[in-house]
Design a protein around this motif. Sequence first.
Motif, PDB file in Angstrom:
ATOM      1  N   ILE A   1     -28.331  93.074 -12.278  1.00 59.23           N
ATOM      2  CA  ILE A   1     -28.050  93.798 -13.527  1.00 59.23           C
ATOM      3  C   ILE A   1     -27.594  92.808 -14.595  1.00 59.23           C
ATOM      4  O   ILE A   1     -27.958  92.910 -15.766  1.00 59.23           O
ATOM      5  CB  ILE A   1     -26.940  94.863 -13.298  1.00 59.23           C
ATOM      6  N   GLU A   2     -26.801  91.786 -14.177  1.00 57.96           N
ATOM      7  CA  GLU A   2     -26.306  90.792 -15.139  1.00 57.96           C
ATOM      8  C   GLU A   2     -27.476  90.059 -15.809  1.00 57.96           C
ATOM      9  O   GLU A   2     -27.488  89.840 -17.017  1.00 57.96           O
ATOM     10  CB  GLU A   2     -25.394  89.790 -14.423  1.00 57.96           C
ATOM     11  N   HIS A   3     -28.459  89.704 -15.003  1.00 56.27           N
ATOM     12  CA  HIS A   3     -29.635  89.013 -15.520  1.00 56.27           C
ATOM     13  C   HIS A   3     -30.386  89.909 -16.507  1.00 56.27           C
ATOM     14  O   HIS A   3     -30.785  89.483 -17.601  1.00 56.27           O
ATOM     15  CB  HIS A   3     -30.527  88.597 -14.346  1.00 56.27           C
ATOM     16  N   LYS A   4     -30.542  91.204 -16.123  1.00 53.29           N
ATOM     17  CA  LYS A   4     -31.252  92.150 -17.001  1.00 53.29           C
ATOM     18  C   LYS A   4     -30.512  92.292 -18.333  1.00 53.29           C
ATOM     19  O   LYS A   4     -31.128  92.339 -19.400  1.00 53.29           O
ATOM     20  CB  LYS A   4     -31.330  93.528 -16.339  1.00 53.29           C
ATOM     21  N   LYS A   5     -29.188  92.368 -18.260  1.00 56.61           N
ATOM     22  CA  LYS A   5     -28.402  92.511 -19.496  1.00 56.61           C
ATOM     23  C   LYS A   5     -28.544  91.270 -20.375  1.00 56.61           C
ATOM     24  O   LYS A   5     -28.653  91.361 -21.600  1.00 56.61           O
ATOM     25  CB  LYS A   5     -26.920  92.746 -19.163  1.00 56.61           C
TER      26      LYS A   5
END
Length: 221
Positions: A47-51
């Motif tokens: 999720i961090e990468h997507k954000k």
Amino acid sequence: MPFFKEIKINEHTTAYFWKISEDIDWLFENVPLNEKSSTRLQTMSSIEHKKGFLTVRMLLQHIGFTDFDLFYDAFGKPHLEDKSKKAKGKSLESNNQHISISHSHEFSCICISNQSIGIDLEKRKEKTLKIAPRFMDISHLENLSEADKIAKATVVWGVKESVFKLKNEKGISFPNHISESRFQLEDKKGKAHINFNNASEDFLFQFDFVDDYVFVCVMNV
Ligand SMILES: CC(C)(COP(=O)(O)OP(=O)(O)OC[C@H]1O[C@@H](n2cnc3c(N)ncnc32)[C@H](O)[C@@H]1OP(=O)(O)O)[C@@H](O)C(=O)NCCC(=O)NCCS
């Protein structure tokens, strides 16, 4: 928090920062993506990468671009479409802009310039100091407090990542090909050098501290 701040590097070069606090659904709804980006986003497991990926697009939108203006070369380096080429029937001069991108935990950053640039955003952490002998001249850390050693090692790491991004050539090694001249943390700038494939090149770097992060921008002399 939305747009966080900008840092003017010089007349034609500005870095823009986003401090990520939005949830992923809100970001997804507010960022139109081209087909390649949609496919890429789906392959990201964290999720961090997507954000990080989506807030880079929020920054682009903040300054009048969109994901549809961005494309990547075969090595993963981002580029901006030359908008003047798209203007039909007009013979505009090329006003091509260069872009470099970095994201790290709760921050994303893009830098736009009329010249080639490389940027890096890196959290200050002890681990970078521990591995410093593997990527830098550790005599540059002598006589500093522990906190300043961490800060300086992180700057040098960022300089090398940034030179790597600017050059975008296969086979560059941080310890063997990229070196930094002596610099003071207070100066917030310095000189770096690459010696690779029988060619050498000099760079100027500037850095700043953004919360607990080190931001570095590198450009040709
Ligand atoms: C490509 C690389 C520079 C990315 O850096 P990172 O710190 O992992 O991640 P960052 O968030 O700072 O940068 C990622 C962005 O760099 C950009 N990027 C990726 N490959 C790139 C390249 N070849 N040239 C320029 N920019 C590149 C992309 O925009 C990417 O973000 P996006 O794909 O979401 O748009 C890094 O993974 C790398 O390969 N570094 C070299 C490693 C090395 O030689 N280490 C030696 C240690 S001794």
